[in-house]
Motif scaffolding. Structure first.
Motif, PDB file in Angstrom:
ATOM      1  N   SER A  85      43.393  -0.865  15.320  1.00  0.00           N
ATOM      2  CA  SER A  85      42.577  -1.116  16.514  1.00  0.00           C
ATOM      3  C   SER A  85      43.376  -1.083  17.803  1.00  0.00           C
ATOM      4  CB  SER A  85      41.871  -2.472  16.394  1.00  0.00           C
ATOM      5  OG  SER A  85      42.820  -3.532  16.316  1.00  0.00           O
ATOM      6  N   ASP A  86      44.668  -1.337  17.740  1.00  0.00           N
ATOM      7  CA  ASP A  86      45.476  -1.357  18.964  1.00  0.00           C
ATOM      8  C   ASP A  86      46.136  -0.005  19.248  1.00  0.00           C
ATOM      9  OD1 ASP A  86      47.206  -1.501  16.837  1.00  0.00           O
ATOM     10  OD2 ASP A  86      48.236  -3.326  17.511  1.00  0.00           O
ATOM     11  N   THR A  87      45.761   1.023  18.497  1.00  0.00           N
ATOM     12  CA  THR A  87      46.211   2.383  18.797  1.00  0.00           C
ATOM     13  C   THR A  87      45.298   2.976  19.857  1.00  0.00           C
ATOM     14  OG1 THR A  87      47.076   2.726  16.570  1.00  0.00           O
ATOM     15  CG2 THR A  87      46.612   4.697  17.883  1.00  0.00           C
ATOM     16  N   VAL A  88      45.842   3.348  20.985  1.00  0.00           N
ATOM     17  CA  VAL A  88      45.047   3.894  22.090  1.00  0.00           C
ATOM     18  C   VAL A  88      45.075   5.415  21.991  1.00  0.00           C
ATOM     19  CG1 VAL A  88      44.751   4.029  24.587  1.00  0.00           C
ATOM     20  CG2 VAL A  88      45.559   1.896  23.534  1.00  0.00           C
ATOM     21  N   ARG A  89      43.912   6.015  21.741  1.00  0.00           N
ATOM     22  CA  ARG A  89      43.827   7.463  21.627  1.00  0.00           C
ATOM     23  C   ARG A  89      43.892   8.130  23.000  1.00  0.00           C
ATOM     24  NH1 ARG A  89      41.013   7.939  16.659  1.00  0.00           N
ATOM     25  NH2 ARG A  89      40.151   5.878  17.032  1.00  0.00           N
ATOM     26  N   ARG A  90      44.378   9.371  22.998  1.00  0.00           N
ATOM     27  CA  ARG A  90      44.512  10.148  24.229  1.00  0.00           C
ATOM     28  C   ARG A  90      43.505  11.302  24.210  1.00  0.00           C
ATOM     29  NH1 ARG A  90      49.157   9.312  27.130  1.00  0.00           N
ATOM     30  NH2 ARG A  90      49.503  11.506  27.647  1.00  0.00           N
ATOM     31  N   LEU A  91      42.628  11.305  25.213  1.00  0.00           N
ATOM     32  CA  LEU A  91      41.566  12.294  25.325  1.00  0.00           C
ATOM     33  C   LEU A  91      41.930  13.359  26.336  1.00  0.00           C
ATOM     34  CD1 LEU A  91      39.908   9.929  24.007  1.00  0.00           C
ATOM     35  CD2 LEU A  91      37.991  10.690  25.417  1.00  0.00           C
ATOM     36  N   SER A  92      41.501  14.574  26.052  1.00  0.00           N
ATOM     37  CA  SER A  92      41.494  15.634  27.053  1.00  0.00           C
ATOM     38  C   SER A  92      40.047  16.074  27.237  1.00  0.00           C
ATOM     39  CB  SER A  92      42.346  16.817  26.613  1.00  0.00           C
ATOM     40  OG  SER A  92      42.260  17.869  27.558  1.00  0.00           O
ATOM     41  N   ILE A  93      39.557  16.040  28.465  1.00  0.00           N
ATOM     42  CA  ILE A  93      38.196  16.461  28.762  1.00  0.00           C
ATOM     43  C   ILE A  93      38.237  17.882  29.312  1.00  0.00           C
ATOM     44  CG2 ILE A  93      36.083  15.961  30.050  1.00  0.00           C
ATOM     45  CD1 ILE A  93      36.957  13.058  30.222  1.00  0.00           C
ATOM     46  N   TRP A  94      37.392  18.751  28.756  1.00  0.00           N
ATOM     47  CA  TRP A  94      37.309  20.138  29.203  1.00  0.00           C
ATOM     48  C   TRP A  94      35.962  20.366  29.872  1.00  0.00           C
ATOM     49  CZ3 TRP A  94      39.842  24.035  25.293  1.00  0.00           C
ATOM     50  CH2 TRP A  94      41.122  23.569  24.951  1.00  0.00           C
ATOM     51  N   VAL A  95      35.987  21.024  31.019  1.00  0.00           N
ATOM     52  CA  VAL A  95      34.776  21.221  31.818  1.00  0.00           C
ATOM     53  C   VAL A  95      34.749  22.644  32.378  1.00  0.00           C
ATOM     54  CG1 VAL A  95      34.467  18.798  32.484  1.00  0.00           C
ATOM     55  CG2 VAL A  95      35.998  20.260  33.827  1.00  0.00           C
ATOM     56  N   SER A  96      33.577  23.016  32.883  1.00  0.00           N
ATOM     57  CA  SER A  96      33.453  24.255  33.658  1.00  0.00           C
ATOM     58  C   SER A  96      33.097  23.896  35.089  1.00  0.00           C
ATOM     59  CB  SER A  96      32.429  25.200  33.012  1.00  0.00           C
ATOM     60  OG  SER A  96      32.954  25.744  31.814  1.00  0.00           O
ATOM     61  N   ARG A  97      31.817  23.950  35.472  1.00  0.00           N
ATOM     62  CA  ARG A  97      31.448  23.618  36.853  1.00  0.00           C
ATOM     63  C   ARG A  97      30.611  22.342  36.969  1.00  0.00           C
ATOM     64  NH1 ARG A  97      31.019  29.598  37.904  1.00  0.00           N
ATOM     65  NH2 ARG A  97      32.538  30.046  39.566  1.00  0.00           N
ATOM     66  N   GLN A  98      29.923  21.951  35.911  1.00  0.00           N
ATOM     67  CA  GLN A  98      29.054  20.774  35.980  1.00  0.00           C
ATOM     68  C   GLN A  98      29.877  19.504  35.837  1.00  0.00           C
ATOM     69  OE1 GLN A  98      25.262  21.082  33.789  1.00  0.00           O
ATOM     70  NE2 GLN A  98      25.863  23.172  33.253  1.00  0.00           N
ATOM     71  N   ASP A  99      29.580  18.512  36.659  1.00  0.00           N
ATOM     72  CA  ASP A  99      30.435  17.320  36.727  1.00  0.00           C
ATOM     73  C   ASP A  99      29.831  16.075  36.107  1.00  0.00           C
ATOM     74  OD1 ASP A  99      28.456  16.643  38.547  1.00  0.00           O
ATOM     75  OD2 ASP A  99      29.797  16.511  40.285  1.00  0.00           O
ATOM     76  N   HIS A 100      28.553  16.107  35.690  1.00  0.00           N
ATOM     77  CA  HIS A 100      27.880  14.851  35.341  1.00  0.00           C
ATOM     78  C   HIS A 100      28.475  14.177  34.105  1.00  0.00           C
ATOM     79  CE1 HIS A 100      25.752  18.070  33.267  1.00  0.00           C
ATOM     80  NE2 HIS A 100      25.254  17.210  32.412  1.00  0.00           N
ATOM     81  N   CYS A 101      28.799  14.933  33.069  1.00  0.00           N
ATOM     82  CA  CYS A 101      29.390  14.329  31.870  1.00  0.00           C
ATOM     83  C   CYS A 101      30.838  13.902  32.112  1.00  0.00           C
ATOM     84  CB  CYS A 101      29.317  15.310  30.703  1.00  0.00           C
ATOM     85  SG  CYS A 101      27.651  15.511  30.021  1.00  0.00           S
ATOM     86  N   LEU A 102      31.565  14.697  32.869  1.00  0.00           N
ATOM     87  CA  LEU A 102      32.944  14.332  33.215  1.00  0.00           C
ATOM     88  C   LEU A 102      32.988  13.014  33.969  1.00  0.00           C
ATOM     89  CD1 LEU A 102      35.997  14.931  33.607  1.00  0.00           C
ATOM     90  CD2 LEU A 102      35.349  16.210  35.668  1.00  0.00           C
ATOM     91  N   LEU A 103      32.191  12.908  35.022  1.00  0.00           N
ATOM     92  CA  LEU A 103      32.184  11.678  35.819  1.00  0.00           C
ATOM     93  C   LEU A 103      31.764  10.481  34.976  1.00  0.00           C
ATOM     94  CD1 LEU A 103      30.651  12.972  39.164  1.00  0.00           C
ATOM     95  CD2 LEU A 103      32.882  11.873  38.919  1.00  0.00           C
ATOM     96  N   ASP A 104      30.768  10.668  34.136  1.00  0.00           N
ATOM     97  CA  ASP A 104      30.289   9.559  33.318  1.00  0.00           C
ATOM     98  C   ASP A 104      31.387   9.046  32.390  1.00  0.00           C
ATOM     99  OD1 ASP A 104      27.720   8.054  32.390  1.00  0.00           O
ATOM    100  OD2 ASP A 104      28.679   8.715  30.539  1.00  0.00           O
ATOM    101  N   LEU A 105      32.108   9.941  31.723  1.00  0.00           N
ATOM    102  CA  LEU A 105      33.177   9.508  30.826  1.00  0.00           C
ATOM    103  C   LEU A 105      34.312   8.833  31.588  1.00  0.00           C
ATOM    104  CD1 LEU A 105      33.389  12.568  28.406  1.00  0.00           C
ATOM    105  CD2 LEU A 105      32.523  10.287  27.867  1.00  0.00           C
ATOM    106  N   LEU A 106      34.672   9.383  32.742  1.00  0.00           N
ATOM    107  CA  LEU A 106      35.745   8.781  33.542  1.00  0.00           C
ATOM    108  C   LEU A 106      35.345   7.399  34.036  1.00  0.00           C
ATOM    109  CD1 LEU A 106      36.843  11.937  35.551  1.00  0.00           C
ATOM    110  CD2 LEU A 106      38.180  10.772  33.788  1.00  0.00           C
ATOM    111  N   TRP A 107      34.117   7.247  34.494  1.00  0.00           N
ATOM    112  CA  TRP A 107      33.650   5.933  34.937  1.00  0.00           C
ATOM    113  C   TRP A 107      33.664   4.926  33.795  1.00  0.00           C
ATOM    114  CZ3 TRP A 107      28.974   8.505  37.786  1.00  0.00           C
ATOM    115  CH2 TRP A 107      29.381   8.872  39.076  1.00  0.00           C
ATOM    116  N   ARG A 108      33.170   5.338  32.631  1.00  0.00           N
ATOM    117  CA  ARG A 108      33.116   4.418  31.489  1.00  0.00           C
ATOM    118  C   ARG A 108      34.523   4.025  31.029  1.00  0.00           C
ATOM    119  NH1 ARG A 108      27.894   4.212  29.186  1.00  0.00           N
ATOM    120  NH2 ARG A 108      26.502   5.841  29.985  1.00  0.00           N
ATOM    121  N   GLN A 109      35.447   4.984  31.084  1.00  0.00           N
ATOM    122  CA  GLN A 109      36.823   4.657  30.710  1.00  0.00           C
ATOM    123  C   GLN A 109      37.430   3.667  31.691  1.00  0.00           C
ATOM    124  OE1 GLN A 109      39.858   5.873  32.304  1.00  0.00           O
ATOM    125  NE2 GLN A 109      41.327   5.311  30.690  1.00  0.00           N
TER     126      GLN A 109
END
Length: 284
Positions: A85-109
């Motif tokens: 549980s104390d292992t912190v995973r490292r994410l890479s987010i891939w996007v094109s032009r739409q920002d809504h999912c990117l912003l949502d994940l960054l805000w939640r993180q």
């Protein structure tokens, strides 16, 4: 939960006594189980389980737990995963032009709704670079054409190695990954803007509008070679009406895409997803 835990995800041929046998493995080493979830697929005769226990008081060190689980799994003919549980995973987010999912994940993180680091954002367009800078992530622009796709994917793989990335999230990345890439880095979650298996591929909202559907959806799934056909992690739907135009379907769909992708990423990071064949069990 403040004290660290270990989680065992396991699937094996079903038979009597599996719950007792696996739980006794933890008990015999002084472990205190805090969560236990089980499921049996009677059609396929497969037993699936998620067991989480406290490491405090467990008489095996972290280095010893995996070999012990390997021995247990061997006796059960099981596929298994072990997570802490104390292992912190490292994410890479891939996007094109739409920002809504990117912003949502960054805000939640940033709000600590899930535990992960997001050090790397990759895009085939430069439009969202400022968002990456705002949230302190490195942004790499790698334009994709039919002629350079293989070359750019090699650069992407090298970036994943350099940044020690555990999981890639395709947050409206409008490119199809090649077989060679998926084979070398299979840990990929995608968001598709329809209720799969309906309306696979490009412009699903346009397809849905043409068919006059009354419900639209979004689907988060693991990526496989077959387009939009990987094991499904999360889905949701919203009602639409004959008065809705394509723009209305897109607007409503974007809300779903944010929620569904966030749920899928959270379930994956909490080690609640167990894949078997082309299906998943998502433990609550």
């Amino acid at each position: 939960m403040t004290s660290p835990t270990a989680t065992l995800l396991l699937s094996c041929p079903d038979r009597r006594g599996l719950v007792a046998e696996i739980a006794n493995f933890i008990y015999s080493h002084g472990g205190n189980i805090v969560h236990a979830d089980h499921h049996t697929d009677f059609t396929r005769k497969i037993f699936l389980t998620r067991l989480e226990w406290q490491l405090e008081g467990f008489d095996l060190s972290r280095e010893q737990i995996a070999p012990a689980c390997e021995q247990l799994a061997g006796s059960l003919q099981a596929n298994w995963q072990l997570h802490f549980s104390d292992t912190v995973r490292r994410l890479s987010i891939w996007v094109s032009r739409q920002d809504h999912c990117l912003l949502d994940l960054l805000w939640r993180q940033k709000a600590k709704e899930f535990t992960a680091e997001i050090p790397l954002i990759i895009s085939n367009h430069e439009d969202l670079k400022e968002i990456a800078i705002q949230f302190g992530a490195d942004f790499h622009y790698l334009p994709i054409t039919p002629d350079n796709k293989a070359e750019q994917e090699e650069k992407q793989l090298q970036l994943l190695r350099d940044y020690q990335i555990d999981i890639v999230v395709l947050a409206k990345y409008m490119q199809i990954l090649r077989h060679n890439f998926i084979t070398r880095f299979p840990n990929i979650i995608n968001i598709h803007h329809s209720f799969l298996p309906a309306f696979v591929g490009a412009k699903p909202y346009h397809q849905a509008y043409k068919r006059g559907v009354k419900i639209i959806g979004a689907t988060a799934h693991y990526v496989t070679d077959e387009l939009d056909a990987g094991p499904i992690i999360e889905q949701d739907v919203v009602r639409v009406s004959h008065r809705d135009e394509i723009a209305d379907l897109i607007r409503k769909g974007k809300d779903l895409e944010r929620i569904v992708l966030a749920r899928a990423v959270r379930s994956h990071l909490q080690n609640r997803v167990l894949v078997y064949g082309d299906r998943t069990v998502v433990f609550g």
